[in-house]
Design a protein around this motif. Structure first.
Motif, short mmCIF file in Angstrom:
data_model
loop_
_atom_site.label_atom_id
_atom_site.label_comp_id
_atom_site.label_asym_id
_atom_site.label_seq_id
_atom_site.Cartn_x
_atom_site.Cartn_y
_atom_site.Cartn_z
N LEU A 100 3.18 11.72 -4.04
CA LEU A 100 2.49 11.38 -2.79
C LEU A 100 3.10 12.14 -1.62
O LEU A 100 2.40 12.68 -0.76
CB LEU A 100 2.55 9.87 -2.54
N LYS A 101 4.44 12.17 -1.60
CA LYS A 101 5.14 12.85 -0.49
C LYS A 101 4.68 14.29 -0.40
O LYS A 101 4.36 14.78 0.66
CB LYS A 101 6.64 12.76 -0.76
N LEU A 102 4.65 14.96 -1.55
CA LEU A 102 4.28 16.38 -1.55
C LEU A 102 2.83 16.56 -1.09
O LEU A 102 2.55 17.36 -0.20
CB LEU A 102 4.47 16.98 -2.95
N LYS A 103 1.93 15.78 -1.68
CA LYS A 103 0.52 16.03 -1.35
C LYS A 103 0.20 15.67 0.10
O LYS A 103 -0.56 16.36 0.76
CB LYS A 103 -0.43 15.40 -2.36
N GLU A 104 0.80 14.59 0.61
CA GLU A 104 0.37 14.16 1.94
C GLU A 104 0.82 15.12 3.03
O GLU A 104 0.12 15.28 4.03
CB GLU A 104 0.81 12.73 2.26
N ILE A 105 1.96 15.78 2.86
CA ILE A 105 2.38 16.66 3.97
C ILE A 105 2.16 18.15 3.69
O ILE A 105 2.17 18.94 4.61
CB ILE A 105 3.84 16.41 4.40
N CYS A 148 0.85 -1.21 0.00
CA CYS A 148 0.00 0.00 0.00
C CYS A 148 0.88 1.25 0.00
O CYS A 148 1.98 1.24 0.54
CB CYS A 148 -0.84 0.08 1.28
N GLY A 149 0.34 2.33 -0.53
CA GLY A 149 0.98 3.65 -0.42
C GLY A 149 2.40 3.69 -0.94
O GLY A 149 2.71 3.19 -2.03
N SER A 150 3.29 4.26 -0.14
CA SER A 150 4.68 4.39 -0.56
C SER A 150 5.34 3.02 -0.75
O SER A 150 6.22 2.86 -1.60
CB SER A 150 5.48 5.16 0.49
N ALA A 151 4.92 2.06 0.06
CA ALA A 151 5.49 0.72 -0.08
C ALA A 151 5.12 0.15 -1.46
O ALA A 151 5.91 -0.54 -2.11
CB ALA A 151 4.98 -0.18 1.03
N ALA A 180 4.81 10.41 7.19
CA ALA A 180 5.26 10.25 5.80
C ALA A 180 6.58 9.48 5.79
O ALA A 180 7.57 9.89 6.38
CB ALA A 180 5.46 11.62 5.16
N THR A 181 6.57 8.37 5.11
CA THR A 181 7.77 7.53 5.11
C THR A 181 8.87 8.11 4.23
O THR A 181 8.60 8.69 3.18
CB THR A 181 7.44 6.09 4.65
N THR A 182 10.10 7.97 4.67
CA THR A 182 11.26 8.38 3.85
C THR A 182 12.30 7.25 3.89
O THR A 182 12.50 6.55 2.92
CB THR A 182 11.87 9.70 4.37
N ILE A 228 5.41 -5.83 0.74
CA ILE A 228 6.27 -4.77 1.28
C ILE A 228 5.48 -3.96 2.31
O ILE A 228 4.37 -3.51 2.02
CB ILE A 228 6.77 -3.82 0.16
N SER A 229 6.06 -3.78 3.48
CA SER A 229 5.37 -2.98 4.51
C SER A 229 6.37 -2.50 5.55
O SER A 229 7.08 -3.31 6.15
CB SER A 229 4.29 -3.81 5.19
N GLN A 230 6.43 -1.20 5.76
CA GLN A 230 7.30 -0.66 6.79
C GLN A 230 6.85 -1.16 8.16
O GLN A 230 7.62 -1.74 8.90
CB GLN A 230 7.28 0.87 6.72
N SER A 231 5.58 -0.93 8.47
CA SER A 231 5.07 -1.26 9.81
C SER A 231 4.91 -2.76 10.02
O SER A 231 4.99 -3.25 11.13
CB SER A 231 3.71 -0.60 10.03
N GLY A 232 4.64 -3.46 8.93
CA GLY A 232 4.37 -4.89 9.05
C GLY A 232 2.98 -5.16 9.61
O GLY A 232 2.65 -6.30 9.96
N GLU A 233 2.16 -4.11 9.72
CA GLU A 233 0.84 -4.28 10.33
C GLU A 233 -0.29 -3.80 9.45
O GLU A 233 -1.44 -3.82 9.88
CB GLU A 233 0.78 -3.52 11.67
N THR A 234 -0.01 -3.30 8.26
CA THR A 234 -1.06 -2.73 7.41
C THR A 234 -2.11 -3.81 7.10
O THR A 234 -1.79 -4.87 6.55
CB THR A 234 -0.43 -2.15 6.13
N ALA A 235 -3.36 -3.50 7.46
CA ALA A 235 -4.42 -4.52 7.41
C ALA A 235 -4.59 -5.11 6.01
O ALA A 235 -4.67 -6.33 5.84
CB ALA A 235 -5.72 -3.93 7.92
C1 F6R Z 1 3.20 7.54 2.85
C2 F6R Z 1 3.12 6.36 3.71
C3 F6R Z 1 2.05 5.38 3.45
C4 F6R Z 1 2.55 3.95 3.75
C5 F6R Z 1 1.38 2.96 3.62
C6 F6R Z 1 1.82 1.55 3.88
O1 F6R Z 1 4.27 8.36 3.22
O2 F6R Z 1 3.90 6.20 4.63
O3 F6R Z 1 1.57 5.49 2.15
O4 F6R Z 1 3.57 3.63 2.85
O5 F6R Z 1 0.39 3.31 4.56
O6 F6R Z 1 2.35 1.40 5.16
P1 F6R Z 1 3.29 0.19 5.52
O7 F6R Z 1 4.54 0.33 4.74
O8 F6R Z 1 3.52 0.32 7.00
O9 F6R Z 1 2.54 -1.06 5.16
#
Ligand code: F6R
Length: 608
Positions: free
Chosen positions: A484-489, A300-303, A399-401, A346-353
């Motif tokens: 996405l980075k620009l619009k979200e923040i 999802c999203g940036s991932a 916002a993820t970087t 792919i998921s930063q948090s590892g918790e995205t539903a």
């Molecule tokens: C944007 C952002 C989100 C996440 C998305 C997925 O800056 O951070 O679009 O990339 O919500 O989150 P994760 O990677 O945690 O699954």
């Protein structure tokens, strides 16, 4: 997204709860509350403002005396943000207090049943059925009541529960929602993630779905859903609270942007031994890899945007058809996957539903699942056949970087590893990519060293009403993320377009003064992109171009040019995203936006 903390120890609980909730603020929330078991019953305090207000209301917790308590930050799903709907929720007899993360899917049915038995509800939440069920099933045994109540719940939950009859005991349960236990000599804790408690203890225990933890100041016992005792291992967190604090920067986002050389280096170098790439404990061995005839990348999203880079890189290097899909689409479209499919999650948090659900769907279809995750022990990491961690450290800004950058780095690393095994691409090409990958941290640093130039550009461009990012191939993948980075923040409307698509509609929106940001770093298609720049220039666009050093042909066409260091053509994605993280940050700063916590957004999206 909702955050949970809980404490049982010898000292006053409230100050720890408030500090923990402050650490969870980054997850996004719209109300918060704490409950402490005092001598004369459970005392709660709630707010629809920031945790700071809760601190003020309670004199930093001093007004709530008691050595056991639970706290919560709520991100509204069922019912508006209000003190009534904020957690903790009490049972009608005020014997139980509950905090909950997740969604009780059968709450309407349960509410009806309880209402028919005379229960009246104080909130609109799904959560309130839990304390009511606890009261219903309580016959003097707290643990027994929890197991009976939980057996009635459908959906996802992480729960923290206290009971007036057991003044030392905190019970935690989890199913499809994140929850960890922190242990120490002085006290034991529950939390949605390590950030909340790492200043108190680095020893944590990850509880699995369906498990129950019973905490007292002396220790923690674990049970499965059938009440059988479990032995669990303690893990030691390898980062400290400084890593989760601002370290002198005004915002977490800037701190995290600046950390990227180190995060990418850690992610890449920890897998390199000599010239060999080794992923520890990978079940995807040579035999299995050779068997793969399709790769699905789901996120999802940036991932997801990192995944789009992955698609271009995988197809180029591995010559295996690669689809990239949004998890929320993938999970409901009966995807074509089987034992010959490799599904990269792919998921930063590892918790995205949605991502978690997509992973389960891929597994159900028999695909081999490999996740790229930042949070150790997270649900996605635990569910996947294989996991490659991005060693980005805690990412706090919404916002993820560095999360994105390390995901892309892992995709490159994995592609090189697989291409070497499959011999699917020219050896020299692969090896030069490998060498350039190792130079990435240094090159990212060079761009960061020029951040003042980007700041000046952001100041000069001001607050455009609406703008376009264009690119081709990898440049297009990066333009999705930059936009996405620009619009979200900064709340500026922006769109990313594959430059070749302009003529198919969008070019009608180009008019005098419209800002177009052209990403033209992908060597093979530079000339094509230059033509697109000319097209929009002819229609009056104000052009900011991003190119690799040496491409001065663009100087006569663009109003402003950002140069990035020369690198392997496939690797430009990792470099050209950096100026646009900075650009978004500064535009948002000049506009006075809440950079780390943009409106309506949550860091960890644990409901769909
Ligand atoms: C944007 C952002 C989100 C996440 C998305 C997925 O800056 O951070 O679009 O990339 O919500 O989150 P994760 O990677 O945690 O699954």
């Amino acid at each position: 997204m909702c955050g949970i903390v809980g404490f049982t120890g010898k000292k006053n609980a409230a100050p720890f709860l408030l500090e923990g909730l402050e650490k969870l603020e980054y997850r996004g929330y719209d109300s918060a509350g704490i409950a402490v078991l005092a001598e004369n019953g459970i005392k709660t305090k709630k707010t629809v403002e920031r945790i700071k207000t809760l601190k003020e209301k309670t004199d930093n917790g001093a007004q709530l005396c008691g050595t056991i308590g639970i706290g919560h930050t709520r991100w509204a799903t069922h019912g508006a943000p209000s003190e009534e709907n904020a957690h903790p929720h009490l049972s009608p007899d005020a014997k139980f207090a509950v905090v909950h993360n997740g969604i009780i899917e059968n709450y309407l049915e349960l509410k009806e049943e309880l209402a028919a038995e005379g229960v009246s509800f104080k909130s609109e939440t799904d959560t309130e059925v839990v304390p009511c069920l606890l009261e219903k099933y309580y016959e003097g045994d707290f643990f027994e009541a929890v197991t009976k109540a939980v057996a009635r719940l459908e959906g996802s939950y992480a729960l923290g529960i206290i009971c007036t009859d057991c003044p030392d005991t905190l019970i935690a349960v989890r199913k499809f929602s994140p929850l960890i236990i922190g242990v120490s000599k002085e006290a034991n804790y529950i939390a949605s993630d390590v950030t909340a408690i790492v200043s108190q203890t680095k020893e944590v225990i990850y509880i699995d779905d369906g498990e129950i933890a019973v905490l007292s100041p002396e220790g923690v016992s674990f049970f499965d859903k059938d009440k059988n005792p479990l032995q669990k291992q303690i893990s030691v967190v390898n980062w400290d609270i400084n890593a989760a604090e601002k370290g002198g920067y005004e915002h977490f986002m800037m701190k995290e942007i600046m950390e990227q050389p180190r995060s990418v280096e850690q992610t890449v170098e920890s897998r390199i031994h000599g010239r060999e790439i080794i992923f520890e404990n990978l079940k995807l061995d040579e035999g299995k890899l050779r068997h793969i005839d399709k790769i699905d990348i789901v996120a999802c999203g940036s991932a997801y945007h990192a995944g789009v880079v992955g698609k271009y890189v995988f197809e180029e290097l591995l010559r295996i058809p690669t689809l990239v899909d949004l998890a929320s689409e993938y999970r409901y479209r009966n995807p074509l996957a089987n034992s010959k499919t490799l599904t990269v999650i792919i998921s930063q948090s590892g918790e995205t539903a949605d991502t978690l659900a997509a992973l389960k769907e891929a597994k159900r279809k028999g695909a081999h699942t490999l996740s790229i995750v930042n949070v150790v022990g997270s649900s996605i990491a635990k569910e996947s056949d294989d996991v490659i961690y991005t060693w980005a450290g805690p990412e706090i800004a919404v916002a993820t970087t560095k999360g994105y950058s390390t995901q892309v780095a892992v995709l490159y690393l994995f592609a090189i590893w697989a291409a070497r095994i499959l011999k699917s691409s020219d050896e020299e090409y692969i090896e030069s990519l490998f060498d350039s990958l190792r130079e990435l941290p240094e090159n990212i640093q060079k761009i960061l060293d020029n951040s003042e130039d980007i700041k000046a550009l952001a100041e000069k461009c001001g607050d455009p009403h609406s703008l376009f990012f264009i690119g081709r191939n990898i440049d297009y993948a990066v333009s999705l993320e930059a936009s996405l980075k620009l619009k979200e923040i900064s709340y500026i409307h922006s769109e990313a377009y594959a430059a070749g698509e302009l003529k198919h509609g969008t070019i009608s929106l180009i008019e005098e003064g419209r800002t177009v940001i052209a990403l033209a770093c992908y060597e093979k298609l530079f000339d094509k992109l230059l033509s697109n720049i000319k097209e929009v220039k002819a229609r009056g666009a104000n052009i900011i171009a991003c190119v690799t050093e040496g491409h001065s042909a663009v100087l006569s066409e663009a109003n402003d040019v950002i140069f990035i260091p020369q690198t392997h053509p496939l690797l430009t994605a990792s470099l050209e995203v950096i100026p646009f993280q900075l650009y978004s940050y500064y535009v948002s700063l000049f506009k006075g936006c809440d950079i780390d916590k943009p409106r309506n957004l949550a860091k960890s999206v644990t409901v769909e």
